[in-house]
Design an enzyme around this catalytic site. Structure first.
Site, mmCIF file in Angstrom:
data_model
loop_
_atom_site.group_PDB
_atom_site.id
_atom_site.type_symbol
_atom_site.label_atom_id
_atom_site.label_comp_id
_atom_site.label_asym_id
_atom_site.label_seq_id
_atom_site.Cartn_x
_atom_site.Cartn_y
_atom_site.Cartn_z
ATOM 1 N N HIS A 33 40.431 50.913 44.225
ATOM 2 C CA HIS A 33 40.949 50.213 43.040
ATOM 3 C C HIS A 33 41.280 51.218 41.929
ATOM 4 O O HIS A 33 42.299 51.105 41.252
ATOM 5 C CB HIS A 33 39.907 49.230 42.486
ATOM 6 C CG HIS A 33 39.530 48.126 43.415
ATOM 7 N ND1 HIS A 33 38.302 48.039 44.021
ATOM 8 C CD2 HIS A 33 40.223 47.035 43.840
ATOM 9 C CE1 HIS A 33 38.243 46.958 44.761
ATOM 10 N NE2 HIS A 33 39.391 46.326 44.683
ATOM 11 N N GLN A 57 41.197 31.436 48.006
ATOM 12 C CA GLN A 57 41.500 32.236 49.196
ATOM 13 C C GLN A 57 40.302 32.385 50.131
ATOM 14 O O GLN A 57 40.365 33.131 51.098
ATOM 15 C CB GLN A 57 42.086 33.598 48.807
ATOM 16 C CG GLN A 57 41.127 34.559 48.132
ATOM 17 C CD GLN A 57 41.846 35.763 47.533
ATOM 18 O OE1 GLN A 57 42.549 35.641 46.532
ATOM 19 N NE2 GLN A 57 41.680 36.929 48.125
ATOM 20 N N GLY A 148 46.578 47.491 47.154
ATOM 21 C CA GLY A 148 46.150 48.473 48.151
ATOM 22 C C GLY A 148 46.708 48.137 49.521
ATOM 23 O O GLY A 148 46.717 46.985 49.954
HETATM 24 O O1 PAF Z 1 43.101 41.924 47.262
HETATM 25 C C1 PAF Z 1 42.442 41.244 46.454
HETATM 26 O O2 PAF Z 1 41.470 41.712 45.843
HETATM 27 C C2 PAF Z 1 42.817 39.787 46.222
HETATM 28 O O3 PAF Z 1 43.331 39.217 47.371
HETATM 29 C C3 PAF Z 1 43.790 39.609 45.033
HETATM 30 C C4 PAF Z 1 45.129 40.266 45.296
HETATM 31 C C5 PAF Z 1 43.181 40.175 43.760
HETATM 32 C C6 PAF Z 1 44.046 38.112 44.817
HETATM 33 O O4 PAF Z 1 42.870 37.423 44.555
#
Ligand code: PAF
Length: 283
Positions: A33, A57, A148
């Site tokens: 990150h 998600q 990423g």
């Molecule tokens: O990759 C992630 O951390 C998540 O899928 C994101 C893009 C922040 C969406 O919640």
């Protein structure tokens, strides 16, 4: 660095800027990150990151509740990395009512691989990313967002969404950051026991070996090579979902094409104990 929790405060902080560079995250930040934030800094006139664990998600049996939440440490790391604004909304801010309008990405890209094993995952990702984009970029002539490449398919789904909705946002993929032994950095690595952590690098090794075997044998032999790669991991105690060689352009299986006519990527997902890891290697 300004830390804001509401959309109104975020927009106020960004009011004077023309090209935000944005790194959306779910927190529990690692060097991957931070590398994205540093990359983003050079691409916009203000650098914004978000931390939001997006319920949409996660399937009901997945790790939404146990997902590591480390806001104070994350804020410290973002500040050090030169982030200007951290948007950390509470759930009620982003989803004040059930999110009944959702983005359904094209199924040929989003129902395969991760989308096959995590049904609805890319609907949840696309919906929150569009919403976060609207929070950060609304009214801006342009912007850039960095994701990423460890989540290879996610970058492709988001890029396609941006094209389809004609959003003036450049999508940049950041290289996967790896630990010294080659394990791709991931927030979920923190779930691994010490013994699992030692074993975890075998996923990237298996992807490398599969890529090498495909290069030598050619794409006609792919199904057999992929099956062999999955069996080898399974013999070590893993539960592989997929290890597969795909075309980088559309993530479809190469068909009788001379090797080298399409750039390829080897992708894999497998469970080690209770932890599901994903990784990929462009070949
Ligand atoms: O990759 C992630 O951390 C998540 O899928 C994101 C893009 C922040 C969406 O919640």
């Amino acid at each position: 660095m300004h830390i804001v929790h509401t959309i109104a405060d975020l927009r106020q902080q960004l009011a004077a800027y023309q090209r935000p560079a944005f790194v959306p995250t779910m927190g529990n930040l690692h060097d991957g990150h931070i590398a994205l934030v540093k990359q983003a800094r050079a691409m916009g006139d203000v650098t914004v990151s978000s931390i939001f664990v997006n319920r949409l998600q996660f399937a009901p049996h997945e790790d939404f509740d146990s997902y590591p939440r480390t806001l104070d440490a994350d804020a410290e790391r973002l500040k050090e990395a030169g982030c200007n604004v951290l948007f950390a909304p509470r759930e009620k801010e982003l989803y004040p009512e059930p999110q009944t309008y959702k983005v359904h990405p094209a199924s040929e890209l989003s129902d395969i691989l991760e989308g096959h094993f995590r049904p609805g995952f890319f609907i949840g990702v696309s919906t929150v990313v569009l919403k976060l984009f609207s929070c950060v970029f609304a009214g801006k002539p342009e912007g850039v967002a960095a994701f990423g490449k460890k989540d290879y398919q996610q970058v492709m789904v988001v890029r396609r969404m941006v094209q389809q909705f004609a959003l003036p946002i450049e999508i940049v993929g950041g290289e996967t950051q790896r630990a010294a032994d080659g394990l791709a950095l991931s927030s979920r690595n923190s779930y691994l026991s010490p013994a699992e952590r030692l074993e975890a690098v075998q996923l990237s090794k298996a992807l490398q070996a599969l890529g090498e075997a495909a290069r030598k044998a050619g794409v006609a032999d792919l199904p057999a090579l992929e099956a062999k790669a999955m069996q080898a991991l399974a013999r070590r105690g893993w539960k592989p979902d997929y290890l597969t060689v795909r075309r980088r352009t559309d993530l479809l299986t190469p068909q009788n094409e001379p090797l080298g006519s399409h750039p390829l990527v080897v992708l894999g997902a497998a469970k080690l104990g209770m932890t599901r890891l994903i990784d990929n290697i462009e070949i």
